[in-house]
Write a protein that holds these residues in place. Sequence first.
Motif, PDB file in Angstrom:
ATOM      1  N   THR A  16     -12.732   6.726  -5.257  1.00 11.33           N
ATOM      2  CA  THR A  16     -11.280   6.502  -5.226  1.00 11.33           C
ATOM      3  C   THR A  16     -10.545   7.798  -4.954  1.00 11.33           C
ATOM      4  O   THR A  16      -9.604   7.845  -4.140  1.00 11.33           O
ATOM      5  CB  THR A  16     -10.800   5.899  -6.562  1.00 11.33           C
ATOM      6  N   VAL A  17     -10.959   8.882  -5.616  1.00 10.09           N
ATOM      7  CA  VAL A  17     -10.349  10.196  -5.376  1.00 10.09           C
ATOM      8  C   VAL A  17     -10.517  10.594  -3.916  1.00 10.09           C
ATOM      9  O   VAL A  17      -9.558  11.021  -3.257  1.00 10.09           O
ATOM     10  CB  VAL A  17     -10.978  11.258  -6.302  1.00 10.09           C
ATOM     11  N   LEU A  18     -11.718  10.448  -3.379  1.00  9.36           N
ATOM     12  CA  LEU A  18     -11.970  10.819  -1.983  1.00  9.36           C
ATOM     13  C   LEU A  18     -11.136   9.981  -1.029  1.00  9.36           C
ATOM     14  O   LEU A  18     -10.564  10.507  -0.058  1.00  9.36           O
ATOM     15  CB  LEU A  18     -13.461  10.649  -1.667  1.00  9.36           C
ATOM     16  N   PHE A  19     -11.041   8.679  -1.301  1.00  9.65           N
ATOM     17  CA  PHE A  19     -10.287   7.781  -0.428  1.00  9.65           C
ATOM     18  C   PHE A  19      -8.794   8.107  -0.441  1.00  9.65           C
ATOM     19  O   PHE A  19      -8.165   8.242   0.618  1.00  9.65           O
ATOM     20  CB  PHE A  19     -10.512   6.336  -0.857  1.00  9.65           C
TER      21      PHE A  19
ATOM     22  N   ASP B  69       0.089   8.876  -9.225  1.00 11.17           N
ATOM     23  CA  ASP B  69       1.071   8.043  -8.526  1.00 11.17           C
ATOM     24  C   ASP B  69       0.478   7.420  -7.267  1.00 11.17           C
ATOM     25  O   ASP B  69       0.719   6.238  -6.967  1.00 11.17           O
ATOM     26  CB  ASP B  69       2.310   8.870  -8.171  1.00 11.17           C
ATOM     27  N   LYS B  70      -0.293   8.215  -6.529  1.00  4.49           N
ATOM     28  CA  LYS B  70      -0.879   7.701  -5.281  1.00  4.49           C
ATOM     29  C   LYS B  70      -1.935   6.657  -5.561  1.00  4.49           C
ATOM     30  O   LYS B  70      -2.022   5.633  -4.861  1.00  4.49           O
ATOM     31  CB  LYS B  70      -1.488   8.858  -4.465  1.00  4.49           C
ATOM     32  N   VAL B  71      -2.750   6.884  -6.586  1.00  2.00           N
ATOM     33  CA  VAL B  71      -3.757   5.878  -6.959  1.00  2.00           C
ATOM     34  C   VAL B  71      -3.067   4.598  -7.394  1.00  2.00           C
ATOM     35  O   VAL B  71      -3.478   3.483  -7.033  1.00  2.00           O
ATOM     36  CB  VAL B  71      -4.677   6.412  -8.080  1.00  2.00           C
ATOM     37  N   GLY B  72      -1.997   4.750  -8.183  1.00  2.00           N
ATOM     38  CA  GLY B  72      -1.231   3.586  -8.638  1.00  2.00           C
ATOM     39  C   GLY B  72      -0.654   2.798  -7.479  1.00  2.00           C
ATOM     40  O   GLY B  72      -0.621   1.547  -7.511  1.00  2.00           O
ATOM     41  N   LYS B  73      -0.243   3.504  -6.436  1.00  2.00           N
ATOM     42  CA  LYS B  73       0.324   2.843  -5.262  1.00  2.00           C
ATOM     43  C   LYS B  73      -0.726   1.950  -4.576  1.00  2.00           C
ATOM     44  O   LYS B  73      -0.431   0.805  -4.205  1.00  2.00           O
ATOM     45  CB  LYS B  73       0.836   3.895  -4.264  1.00  2.00           C
ATOM     46  N   TYR B  74      -1.947   2.456  -4.463  1.00  2.00           N
ATOM     47  CA  TYR B  74      -3.002   1.664  -3.810  1.00  2.00           C
ATOM     48  C   TYR B  74      -3.451   0.514  -4.682  1.00  2.00           C
ATOM     49  O   TYR B  74      -3.790  -0.563  -4.185  1.00  2.00           O
ATOM     50  CB  TYR B  74      -4.178   2.574  -3.463  1.00  2.00           C
ATOM     51  N   ILE B  75      -3.429   0.714  -5.999  1.00  2.00           N
ATOM     52  CA  ILE B  75      -3.811  -0.371  -6.904  1.00  2.00           C
ATOM     53  C   ILE B  75      -2.798  -1.502  -6.832  1.00  2.00           C
ATOM     54  O   ILE B  75      -3.150  -2.693  -6.840  1.00  2.00           O
ATOM     55  CB  ILE B  75      -3.944   0.155  -8.359  1.00  2.00           C
ATOM     56  N   CYS B  76      -1.523  -1.144  -6.743  1.00  2.00           N
ATOM     57  CA  CYS B  76      -0.454  -2.166  -6.662  1.00  2.00           C
ATOM     58  C   CYS B  76      -0.541  -2.971  -5.366  1.00  2.00           C
ATOM     59  O   CYS B  76      -0.098  -4.123  -5.318  1.00  2.00           O
ATOM     60  CB  CYS B  76       0.906  -1.503  -6.771  1.00  2.00           C
ATOM     61  N   ARG B  77      -1.095  -2.376  -4.328  1.00  2.00           N
ATOM     62  CA  ARG B  77      -1.218  -3.089  -3.038  1.00  2.00           C
ATOM     63  C   ARG B  77      -2.329  -4.125  -3.067  1.00  2.00           C
ATOM     64  O   ARG B  77      -2.369  -5.019  -2.220  1.00  2.00           O
ATOM     65  CB  ARG B  77      -1.512  -2.075  -1.923  1.00  2.00           C
ATOM     66  N   MET B  78      -3.249  -3.995  -3.988  1.00  2.00           N
ATOM     67  CA  MET B  78      -4.416  -4.881  -4.028  1.00  2.00           C
ATOM     68  C   MET B  78      -4.050  -6.268  -4.535  1.00  2.00           C
ATOM     69  O   MET B  78      -3.123  -6.438  -5.289  1.00  2.00           O
ATOM     70  CB  MET B  78      -5.517  -4.265  -4.906  1.00  2.00           C
TER      71      MET B  78
END
Length: 312
Positions: free
Chosen positions: A46-49, A303-312
């Motif tokens: 996830t960090v790498l992505f 914040d960026k990880v949260g953004k991708y999680i919300c898109r799922m």
Amino acid sequence: MAAFNLTLSRPSTFILNGIPGLEAAHIWISIPFSTFYIISLLGNFTVLFVVSKEQTLHKPMFLLLCMLALTDIGLSTCVVPKALCIFWFRFKDITVDGCLTQMFFLHAVSGMHTAVLVIMAFDRYVAICDPLRYGTILTDARIAKLGLVGLIRAFFVVLPQPLLLQRLPFCSNRVIPHTYCEHIAVVKMFCGDTTVSQLYSLVISVVTVGLDLTLIGLSYGLIIKAVLRISSKKAHQKALNTCTAHICVMLMSYTPFLFTTLTHRFGHGIASHVHILLANLYVVVPPMLNPIIYGVKTKELRDKVGKYICRM
């Protein structure tokens, strides 16, 4: 004649016995072991992505975090798949060359891991002690060069270990009481004089880790000195907060590593299954916790990880 018979046949495989004394509990041990590994892979990938996708995260600190994630993936992947084969299917055989290869990559990745921690300490030093020149000192190219130096150092420092062992005769015993080919455990499979191999391993461990800890200590000594010059308590806290994640990761990495290394070499009174459990925890727990620590402590990444999680 007895000595001749002992070393006459060169076995093609070793047998990794798992955790001695706890063979009946291998299935139960595999549950947290595999869970930690899956969480580690998810967190680090996830960090790498996220860093690769987000242009705003293309900064030295996050590039170093990607290096750390790669070493964490490598460290756990060197060990866990084979260990799970032992726990689940009792596939205990490993070729001699495969064993030496696993040993090489395990120690090389560990060496790269500690090098990344040193570079991260230097990153924090520049960010706090010379913030105006941060962008010019720590460019992407310089971070890549520092990472390459760490990789080259790890490769050439560890390479002599399997080469020294390849030249020695084998004993009749082929059973390694471990889940993976750790250097000290593998050395016991050889009947020749292993003094040089053991001494080399000890020296490089002491010198490499000692040097890296000294450089990290020097960086944080200068950081503390710079922070104490700031009169504002709020500025103190803000400056030190930027180091919290790195300090936690260092404690998670160095503490089990040093404890495992010392107990393997000098803790003869400690039960063997305790040695092996500690060694296994070292390769799965820090890689699992490192991305969680940085995700919690670094707002931009969170914040960026949260953004991708919300898109799922």
